[in-house]
Design an enzyme around this catalytic site. Sequence first.
Site, short mmCIF file in Angstrom:
data_model
loop_
_atom_site.label_atom_id
_atom_site.label_comp_id
_atom_site.label_asym_id
_atom_site.label_seq_id
_atom_site.Cartn_x
_atom_site.Cartn_y
_atom_site.Cartn_z
N SER A 16 0.74 -1.06 -0.12
CA SER A 16 -0.06 -0.10 0.08
C SER A 16 0.95 1.16 0.11
O SER A 16 1.71 1.26 0.89
CB SER A 16 -0.79 -0.05 1.17
OG SER A 16 -1.33 -1.34 1.53
N HIS A 42 -6.52 -1.91 -5.13
CA HIS A 42 -5.49 -2.82 -5.66
C HIS A 42 -6.29 -3.67 -6.77
O HIS A 42 -7.06 -4.64 -6.28
CB HIS A 42 -4.96 -3.73 -4.76
CG HIS A 42 -3.87 -2.99 -3.92
ND1 HIS A 42 -3.15 -3.48 -3.04
CD2 HIS A 42 -3.25 -1.66 -4.08
CE1 HIS A 42 -2.15 -2.55 -2.33
NE2 HIS A 42 -2.43 -1.64 -2.99
N HIS A 98 -3.56 -11.57 1.30
CA HIS A 98 -3.30 -11.41 2.74
C HIS A 98 -4.02 -12.62 3.38
O HIS A 98 -5.05 -12.96 2.97
CB HIS A 98 -3.77 -10.04 3.33
CG HIS A 98 -3.17 -8.91 2.94
ND1 HIS A 98 -3.54 -8.21 1.79
CD2 HIS A 98 -1.94 -8.34 3.16
CE1 HIS A 98 -2.85 -7.26 1.56
NE2 HIS A 98 -1.74 -7.44 2.27
N TYR A 109 -5.24 -12.47 6.33
CA TYR A 109 -6.59 -11.86 6.93
C TYR A 109 -7.79 -11.89 5.97
O TYR A 109 -8.86 -11.64 6.66
CB TYR A 109 -6.49 -10.47 7.62
CG TYR A 109 -5.90 -9.59 6.63
CD1 TYR A 109 -6.80 -8.68 5.86
CD2 TYR A 109 -4.60 -8.96 6.49
CE1 TYR A 109 -6.67 -7.95 4.95
CE2 TYR A 109 -4.41 -7.69 5.72
CZ TYR A 109 -5.42 -7.31 5.03
OH TYR A 109 -5.13 -6.13 4.05
N GLU A 110 -7.68 -11.76 4.73
CA GLU A 110 -8.72 -11.81 3.78
C GLU A 110 -9.29 -13.26 3.73
O GLU A 110 -10.71 -13.51 3.20
CB GLU A 110 -8.46 -11.44 2.51
CG GLU A 110 -7.90 -10.11 2.38
CD GLU A 110 -7.23 -9.82 1.14
OE1 GLU A 110 -7.81 -9.12 0.11
OE2 GLU A 110 -6.10 -10.34 0.63
N ALA A 123 3.44 -1.73 4.10
CA ALA A 123 3.01 -0.75 4.95
C ALA A 123 3.19 -1.38 6.42
O ALA A 123 2.87 -2.61 6.68
CB ALA A 123 1.56 -0.16 4.88
N MET A 172 0.93 -7.12 8.28
CA MET A 172 0.30 -8.44 8.22
C MET A 172 0.60 -8.85 6.80
O MET A 172 -0.25 -9.54 6.26
CB MET A 172 -1.20 -7.81 8.01
CG MET A 172 -1.56 -7.20 9.42
SD MET A 172 -3.53 -6.58 9.24
CE MET A 172 -3.38 -5.54 10.63
N SER A 173 1.78 -8.84 6.37
CA SER A 173 2.08 -9.41 4.93
C SER A 173 3.50 -9.64 4.89
O SER A 173 4.11 -10.08 5.88
CB SER A 173 1.79 -8.29 3.86
OG SER A 173 2.80 -7.31 3.76
N ASN A 210 2.21 4.66 10.67
CA ASN A 210 1.70 4.95 12.08
C ASN A 210 2.64 4.39 12.92
O ASN A 210 3.29 3.36 12.79
CB ASN A 210 0.23 4.32 12.03
CG ASN A 210 0.35 2.97 11.90
OD1 ASN A 210 0.32 2.16 10.82
ND2 ASN A 210 0.28 2.09 13.18
N HIS A 241 -7.60 3.15 9.30
CA HIS A 241 -6.86 2.68 7.98
C HIS A 241 -6.79 3.79 6.90
O HIS A 241 -5.52 3.65 6.27
CB HIS A 241 -7.83 1.51 7.34
CG HIS A 241 -7.57 1.07 6.11
ND1 HIS A 241 -6.33 0.06 6.03
CD2 HIS A 241 -7.90 1.13 4.88
CE1 HIS A 241 -6.10 -0.18 4.85
NE2 HIS A 241 -7.34 0.26 4.04
#
Length: 288
Positions: A31, A62, A84, A86-87, A114, A211-212, A235, A247
Amino acid sequence: MSAWTVDIQRAADALQAELGAAPPTAVVLGSGLSHLADDVEEPREISFSKVPGLVAPGVEGHAGRFVAGTLEGAPVVLQAGRYHCYEGHPMELVAAPVRILARWGVTTFVFTNAAGGIDPHLQPGDVALIEDHINLMFRSPLVGPVRPGEERFPDMSAPYDPELAARAEAVAARLGIPLPRTVYAAVLGPSYETAAEVRMLQRVGAGVVGMSTVPEVLVARALGRRCAGFSMVTNRATGLSDEPIGHDDVIRVGREAGARLAEILMGLLAEDGAGGRDGAARQSTGAK
Ligand code: HPA
């Protein structure tokens, strides 16, 4: 374990048919960096949905595509969009693009993401060089039958190629962009961490959290490919600032950090374009 569902050879054949011969280097755009895919010269592209076995990824903005061409004179393929965990995607799909790109002929992978900053020196907008990682997803795309060309027990003493890392640092120094080294902790998500979890991550030595990336690196190393990793700090991790993590802010600050990271990547590729140093220097720990 479940049987494999992605036919890597068929998918790699589709890339060969649409994009031609594989370049030595792939850059996976996190991202904040996906705009780089629009800067590729003489672009040829294929969307994920046209690659057998892949599906359109479900992430914001994306489309999911591979764009091959040149950047700074260097042949390269950019991957915009990634899967990901989480998807809800199985690890096999999360790591499938790496397997496909490697089968096609890519030897060097540059992963970008990110991440939240845990290291007190890292501020939103900064870029950091990943020198190691901690897999707190507690799962791996290497579980199950060994895929052709992959090692059963890949060494992880230096997953991120030291020579590539040193070159990135030299480029960043030349450009006057700070590029501190960091340890990336990979978590499942999709919720951001609690403050207590961030305190734990601090104690175990993580500098950033995201997360990746780690599943992709595991497969690339099992295949003996070279890896570099960069985090765009979007962040301060939970509890380290008064701000809750939103987000939208992650996306906005990711673009700022992405502009800096793009400069570093272009500098790295410019060296490739001028000198032609491809992935010949595969690390000795790899398969084949
Ligand atoms: N935590 C996990 N993933 C992230 C973060 C974070 O704070 N920021 C961007 N991706």
